[in-house]
Design a protein around this motif. Structure first.
Motif, PDB file in Angstrom:
ATOM      1  N   GLY A 214       0.799  -1.216   0.000  1.00 12.80           N
ATOM      2  CA  GLY A 214       0.000   0.000   0.000  1.00 12.80           C
ATOM      3  C   GLY A 214       0.830   1.262   0.000  1.00 12.80           C
ATOM      4  O   GLY A 214       0.429   2.256   0.601  1.00 12.80           O
ATOM      5  N   ASP A 215       2.009   1.228  -0.636  1.00 14.65           N
ATOM      6  CA  ASP A 215       2.902   2.390  -0.570  1.00 14.65           C
ATOM      7  C   ASP A 215       2.641   3.409  -1.679  1.00 14.65           C
ATOM      8  O   ASP A 215       3.461   4.279  -1.930  1.00 14.65           O
ATOM      9  N   GLY A 216       1.491   3.314  -2.332  1.00 13.60           N
ATOM     10  CA  GLY A 216       1.127   4.317  -3.332  1.00 13.60           C
ATOM     11  C   GLY A 216       0.520   5.537  -2.661  1.00 13.60           C
ATOM     12  O   GLY A 216       0.265   5.552  -1.454  1.00 13.60           O
ATOM     13  N   PRO A 217       0.260   6.596  -3.433  1.00 18.63           N
ATOM     14  CA  PRO A 217      -0.316   7.809  -2.856  1.00 18.63           C
ATOM     15  C   PRO A 217      -1.732   7.572  -2.345  1.00 18.63           C
ATOM     16  O   PRO A 217      -2.486   6.768  -2.900  1.00 18.63           O
ATOM     17  N   VAL A 218      -2.092   8.286  -1.285  1.00 20.87           N
ATOM     18  CA  VAL A 218      -3.407   8.157  -0.649  1.00 20.87           C
ATOM     19  C   VAL A 218      -4.210   9.417  -0.948  1.00 20.87           C
ATOM     20  O   VAL A 218      -3.699  10.529  -0.790  1.00 20.87           O
ATOM     21  N   PRO A 219      -5.464   9.281  -1.383  1.00 22.05           N
ATOM     22  CA  PRO A 219      -6.295  10.477  -1.618  1.00 22.05           C
ATOM     23  C   PRO A 219      -6.491  11.254  -0.313  1.00 22.05           C
ATOM     24  O   PRO A 219      -6.753  10.662   0.738  1.00 22.05           O
ATOM     25  N   LEU A 220      -6.365  12.560  -0.390  1.00 24.48           N
ATOM     26  CA  LEU A 220      -6.514  13.396   0.795  1.00 24.48           C
ATOM     27  C   LEU A 220      -7.893  13.238   1.443  1.00 24.48           C
ATOM     28  O   LEU A 220      -7.987  13.202   2.675  1.00 24.48           O
ATOM     29  N   PRO A 221      -8.989  13.124   0.672  1.00 24.29           N
ATOM     30  CA  PRO A 221     -10.284  12.923   1.314  1.00 24.29           C
ATOM     31  C   PRO A 221     -10.323  11.661   2.173  1.00 24.29           C
ATOM     32  O   PRO A 221     -10.890  11.665   3.263  1.00 24.29           O
ATOM     33  N   ALA A 222      -9.722  10.570   1.690  1.00 26.89           N
ATOM     34  CA  ALA A 222      -9.718   9.325   2.459  1.00 26.89           C
ATOM     35  C   ALA A 222      -8.913   9.476   3.742  1.00 26.89           C
ATOM     36  O   ALA A 222      -9.289   8.953   4.800  1.00 26.89           O
ATOM     37  N   LEU A 223      -7.804  10.199   3.661  1.00 26.05           N
ATOM     38  CA  LEU A 223      -6.967  10.395   4.835  1.00 26.05           C
ATOM     39  C   LEU A 223      -7.680  11.258   5.870  1.00 26.05           C
ATOM     40  O   LEU A 223      -7.656  10.960   7.077  1.00 26.05           O
ATOM     41  N   ALA A 224      -8.327  12.314   5.408  1.00 23.46           N
ATOM     42  CA  ALA A 224      -9.085  13.164   6.333  1.00 23.46           C
ATOM     43  C   ALA A 224     -10.242  12.384   6.943  1.00 23.46           C
ATOM     44  O   ALA A 224     -10.504  12.474   8.150  1.00 23.46           O
ATOM     45  N   ALA A 225     -10.927  11.591   6.123  1.00 21.17           N
ATOM     46  CA  ALA A 225     -12.059  10.807   6.625  1.00 21.17           C
ATOM     47  C   ALA A 225     -11.619   9.791   7.664  1.00 21.17           C
ATOM     48  O   ALA A 225     -12.369   9.481   8.595  1.00 21.17           O
ATOM     49  N   SER A 226     -10.407   9.263   7.530  1.00 21.31           N
ATOM     50  CA  SER A 226      -9.915   8.268   8.496  1.00 21.31           C
ATOM     51  C   SER A 226      -9.800   8.845   9.898  1.00 21.31           C
ATOM     52  O   SER A 226      -9.801   8.106  10.883  1.00 21.31           O
ATOM     53  N   MET A 227      -9.702  10.174   9.998  1.00 25.39           N
ATOM     54  CA  MET A 227      -9.606  10.829  11.300  1.00 25.39           C
ATOM     55  C   MET A 227     -10.953  11.353  11.791  1.00 25.39           C
ATOM     56  O   MET A 227     -11.121  11.603  12.985  1.00 25.39           O
ATOM     57  N   ILE A 228     -11.921  11.511  10.899  1.00 27.66           N
ATOM     58  CA  ILE A 228     -13.177  12.166  11.242  1.00 27.66           C
ATOM     59  C   ILE A 228     -14.349  11.187  11.312  1.00 27.66           C
ATOM     60  O   ILE A 228     -15.138  11.209  12.258  1.00 27.66           O
ATOM     61  N   VAL A 229     -14.479  10.325  10.308  1.00 22.15           N
ATOM     62  CA  VAL A 229     -15.652   9.459  10.209  1.00 22.15           C
ATOM     63  C   VAL A 229     -15.527   8.288  11.174  1.00 22.15           C
ATOM     64  O   VAL A 229     -14.543   7.534  11.119  1.00 22.15           O
ATOM     65  N   PRO A 230     -16.496   8.086  12.073  1.00 17.40           N
ATOM     66  CA  PRO A 230     -16.461   6.939  12.990  1.00 17.40           C
ATOM     67  C   PRO A 230     -16.459   5.618  12.224  1.00 17.40           C
ATOM     68  O   PRO A 230     -17.080   5.504  11.157  1.00 17.40           O
ATOM     69  N   ASP A 231     -15.761   4.622  12.769  1.00 19.09           N
ATOM     70  CA  ASP A 231     -15.648   3.330  12.087  1.00 19.09           C
ATOM     71  C   ASP A 231     -17.000   2.667  11.869  1.00 19.09           C
ATOM     72  O   ASP A 231     -17.197   1.946  10.887  1.00 19.09           O
ATOM     73  N   ASP A 232     -17.933   2.869  12.798  1.00 23.78           N
ATOM     74  CA  ASP A 232     -19.220   2.187  12.710  1.00 23.78           C
ATOM     75  C   ASP A 232     -20.286   3.003  11.989  1.00 23.78           C
ATOM     76  O   ASP A 232     -21.462   2.644  11.990  1.00 23.78           O
ATOM     77  N   MET A 233     -19.884   4.112  11.364  1.00 26.50           N
ATOM     78  CA  MET A 233     -20.852   4.950  10.654  1.00 26.50           C
ATOM     79  C   MET A 233     -21.052   4.431   9.241  1.00 26.50           C
ATOM     80  O   MET A 233     -20.092   4.121   8.538  1.00 26.50           O
ATOM     81  N   GLY A 234     -22.301   4.362   8.820  1.00 22.75           N
ATOM     82  CA  GLY A 234     -22.594   3.945   7.454  1.00 22.75           C
ATOM     83  C   GLY A 234     -22.419   5.104   6.500  1.00 22.75           C
ATOM     84  O   GLY A 234     -21.306   5.446   6.102  1.00 22.75           O
ATOM     85  N   GLU A 235     -23.530   5.734   6.137  1.00 20.14           N
ATOM     86  CA  GLU A 235     -23.472   6.899   5.259  1.00 20.14           C
ATOM     87  C   GLU A 235     -23.123   8.139   6.083  1.00 20.14           C
ATOM     88  O   GLU A 235     -23.817   8.468   7.047  1.00 20.14           O
ATOM     89  N   PRO A 236     -22.035   8.846   5.739  1.00 12.99           N
ATOM     90  CA  PRO A 236     -21.651  10.034   6.524  1.00 12.99           C
ATOM     91  C   PRO A 236     -22.731  11.108   6.485  1.00 12.99           C
ATOM     92  O   PRO A 236     -23.361  11.338   5.447  1.00 12.99           O
ATOM     93  N   THR A 237     -22.958  11.777   7.603  1.00  8.65           N
ATOM     94  CA  THR A 237     -23.918  12.874   7.663  1.00  8.65           C
ATOM     95  C   THR A 237     -23.319  14.115   7.026  1.00  8.65           C
ATOM     96  O   THR A 237     -22.112  14.207   6.795  1.00  8.65           O
ATOM     97  N   ASP A 238     -24.172  15.107   6.779  1.00  9.00           N
ATOM     98  CA  ASP A 238     -23.690  16.368   6.214  1.00  9.00           C
ATOM     99  C   ASP A 238     -22.689  17.040   7.146  1.00  9.00           C
ATOM    100  O   ASP A 238     -21.703  17.643   6.687  1.00  9.00           O
ATOM    101  N   ASP A 239     -22.942  16.946   8.450  1.00 10.31           N
ATOM    102  CA  ASP A 239     -22.030  17.551   9.419  1.00 10.31           C
ATOM    103  C   ASP A 239     -20.658  16.888   9.354  1.00 10.31           C
ATOM    104  O   ASP A 239     -19.625  17.565   9.382  1.00 10.31           O
ATOM    105  N   ILE A 240     -20.653  15.567   9.256  1.00  5.01           N
ATOM    106  CA  ILE A 240     -19.381  14.837   9.163  1.00  5.01           C
ATOM    107  C   ILE A 240     -18.662  15.194   7.873  1.00  5.01           C
ATOM    108  O   ILE A 240     -17.431  15.419   7.857  1.00  5.01           O
ATOM    109  N   LEU A 241     -19.392  15.292   6.777  1.00  2.99           N
ATOM    110  CA  LEU A 241     -18.772  15.639   5.502  1.00  2.99           C
ATOM    111  C   LEU A 241     -18.166  17.045   5.555  1.00  2.99           C
ATOM    112  O   LEU A 241     -17.104  17.299   4.974  1.00  2.99           O
ATOM    113  N   GLU A 242     -18.839  17.945   6.240  1.00  5.27           N
ATOM    114  CA  GLU A 242     -18.302  19.297   6.374  1.00  5.27           C
ATOM    115  C   GLU A 242     -17.009  19.286   7.188  1.00  5.27           C
ATOM    116  O   GLU A 242     -16.044  19.990   6.851  1.00  5.27           O
ATOM    117  N   GLN A 243     -16.985  18.466   8.249  1.00  4.60           N
ATOM    118  CA  GLN A 243     -15.761  18.346   9.049  1.00  4.60           C
ATOM    119  C   GLN A 243     -14.620  17.754   8.216  1.00  4.60           C
ATOM    120  O   GLN A 243     -13.470  18.176   8.341  1.00  4.60           O
TER     121      GLN A 243
END
Length: 515
Positions: A214-243
């Motif tokens: 997995g040493d290729g480049p990582v999309p910034l949205p995925a990296l940001a989401a890994s810190m914001i979106v809870p692991d057990d969340m299904g579809e992210p809410t608008d508030d989470i997407l804004e964060q």
């Protein structure tokens, strides 16, 4: 005692010589070194250690930068790094040293996207002087470790800058005297640093995923989401997407600052997207295709970045193993240490361990491995499995040590396997009890290692098929894992009758152990 599973997989670092060359080639470090060698007795600094504004055009010109505001900002940034890494020593005009007494500029003087040209404050009337620091000479006369230690100081300084508030966004909080109302910023430096370290830690883990695949480049949205979106969340809410969107923009600024010190290769967010309101949030949705995602930033740790992030994690007390850590340890530490390593990393670690002992020490090394493999604790079967792998790499020179344990109940089975694989014709046949014991030990090791289900199922069915009446006899084996292994065989065996026989045998083994 069973070995603890490491939180992070082992990293395979480049050699210190290669990493030191990478450090010396990092653009910001190169500029800092050039300015440190350019500075002379006539160079003047302000009370905070910053290069006075009158010298910035000349400094920028020396760096091959335009003598404008942008060039001055780059020159100021490089100057701060030269001071922070000890390439330059700055004296205060009144106290003989910088105000904080550390010889370093305070972190974050320019901020993320700050003006930088004059350190963000008016130039002081009093001016200090500058001399070459001890670390400047170490870049040419020191060891790779010396160079890397200086570079790590620079990484700390840039990290502090990256987590500082963007002062240009809070001009109304700057007083007439240049003082800043930090309380009104609602800025928590520890939380900011922890967030960026968490992002770098996730990027580190993603880089090592699948044994380095997995040493290729990582999309910034995925990296940001890994810190914001809870692991057990299904579809992210608008508030989470804004964060997530806000985190992306902050990370975009931070990675732009971190890239010149050499820890990441970064493709910034497409500036055209920043003008399109709401589109950054949309990009973090799982449905965005990969071609579009690349416009929202792509980041990758460099080999130097792996080294730097690991160094920061170790300093924070995180267990972040590296291949080669165990080369100078005993065989017990080796076998426990590689217990849950990926196969390729375990093999590399064993090879380094054996190489450290030299060809003349092969017999002694094999004897040490075999001694460390003994035991009835929970982790012993996995130690013996890795001992067998290590002996396979040790070569034919290990034969005397292997023959010495042929009569050992715990090691005799693997010794016979090793001799047979090396073409020995005088291997004594194993007693039936040893065959069954080795079968239980082998499956116990594979269960502990969490091997592939198909492979484990094949092993279970293969071992049970080799001996008629296997389950009628195997429950009597005096091995701590006998009942657990038979229960697992009952779950894994595809033949219903054999699976039922395995469960019956497991019940007998538990009854025997309880009686």
């Amino acid at each position: 005692m069973s070995a603890e599973r490491p939180i992070l997989p082992p990293v395979r670092l480049h050699s210190e010589a290669e990493l030191a060359r990478d450090a010396l080639a990092a653009p910001l470090f190169v500029r800092a070194v050039k300015l440190a060698r350019w500075a002379g007795p006539d160079t003047r600094v302000g009370a905070g250690g910053e290069l006075v504004e009158a010298h910035l055009p000349a400094a920028a010109e020396h760096l091959g930068l335009p003598a404008d505001e942008e060039g001055a900002a780059y020159a100021s940034e490089a100057w701060r790094l030269a001071v922070d890494t000890g390439l330059l020593d700055v004296t205060d005009p009144e106290e003989g040293e910088l105000p904080d007494g550390s010889g370093k500029l305070s972190g974050g003087s320019g901020g993320s996207g700050g003006s930088g040209g004059s350190g963000g404050s008016e130039e002081s009337e009093a001016e200090g002087t500058v001399t070459a620091g001890e670390n400047l000479a170490l870049l040419t006369s020191g060891s790779p470790q010396d160079v890397l230690a200086i570079w790590l100081d620079g990484l700390d300084a840039v990290h502090a800058d990256a987590t500082a508030p963007v002062l240009d966004d809070f001009a109304d909080l700057v007083g007439e005297d240049g003082s800043i109302d930090f309380d009104a910023l609602d800025w928590d430096p520890e939380a900011e640093a922890e967030f960026l370290d968490g992002v770098l830690g996730n990027l580190y883990l993603l880089t090592l995923a699948d044994n380095g695949a997995g040493d290729g480049p990582v999309p910034l949205p995925a990296l940001a989401a890994s810190m914001i979106v809870p692991d057990d969340m299904g579809e992210p809410t608008d508030d989470i997407l804004e964060q997530v969107s806000e985190a992306m923009m902050r990370l975009d600024d931070q990675f732009r600052l971190l890239e010149p010190i050499g820890i990441v290769a970064y493709q910034p967010v497409d500036e055209a997207l920043m003008a399109e309101e709401g589109e950054t949030a949309d990009a973090s949705a799982a449905g965005a295709d990969e071609e579009d995602v690349t416009r929202y930033g792509m980041v990758k740790l460099t080999p130097l970045g792996l080294y730097g992030v690991r160094a920061r994690m170790l300093e924070a007390g995180v267990d972040a193993p590296a291949v080669g850590d165990l080369a100078d340890k005993g065989a017990d530490a080796l076998l426990d240490g590689i217990a849950y390593y990926p196969e390729a990393a375990a093999r590399a670690e064993i090879q380094l361990w054996l190489a450290a002992r030299g060809a003349q020490g092969a017999v002694a090394a094999a004897a040490e491995l075999l001694a460390a493999a003994r035991g009835t604790d929970e982790g012993a079967p996995l130690r013996r499995l890795h001992c067998q792998q290590a002996l396979a790499l040790a070569g034919e020179e290990a034969e005397p040590a292997v023959r010495a344990v042929l009569g050992d109940q715990e090691l005799g089975g693997l010794a016979r396997v090793w001799l047979a694989e090396h073409g020995a014709s005088d291997v004594p046949p194993p007693p039936e009890a040893m065959i069954f014991w080795l079968a239980i030990d082998t499956i116990a090791a594979q269960l502990d290692a969490d091997g592939e289900l198909d492979e484990l199922q094949g092993l279970v069915e293969g071992l049970s098929a080799q001996h008629s009446g296997f389950f009628d006899e195997v429950w009597r084996v005096d091995h701590p894992a006998t009942a657990d292994v038979l229960e697992a065989m009952g779950r894994l065996h595809s033949d219903k009758k054999a699976a039922k026989d395995a469960r019956k045998a497991a019940f007998k083994a538990r009854s025997r152990a309880g009686g």
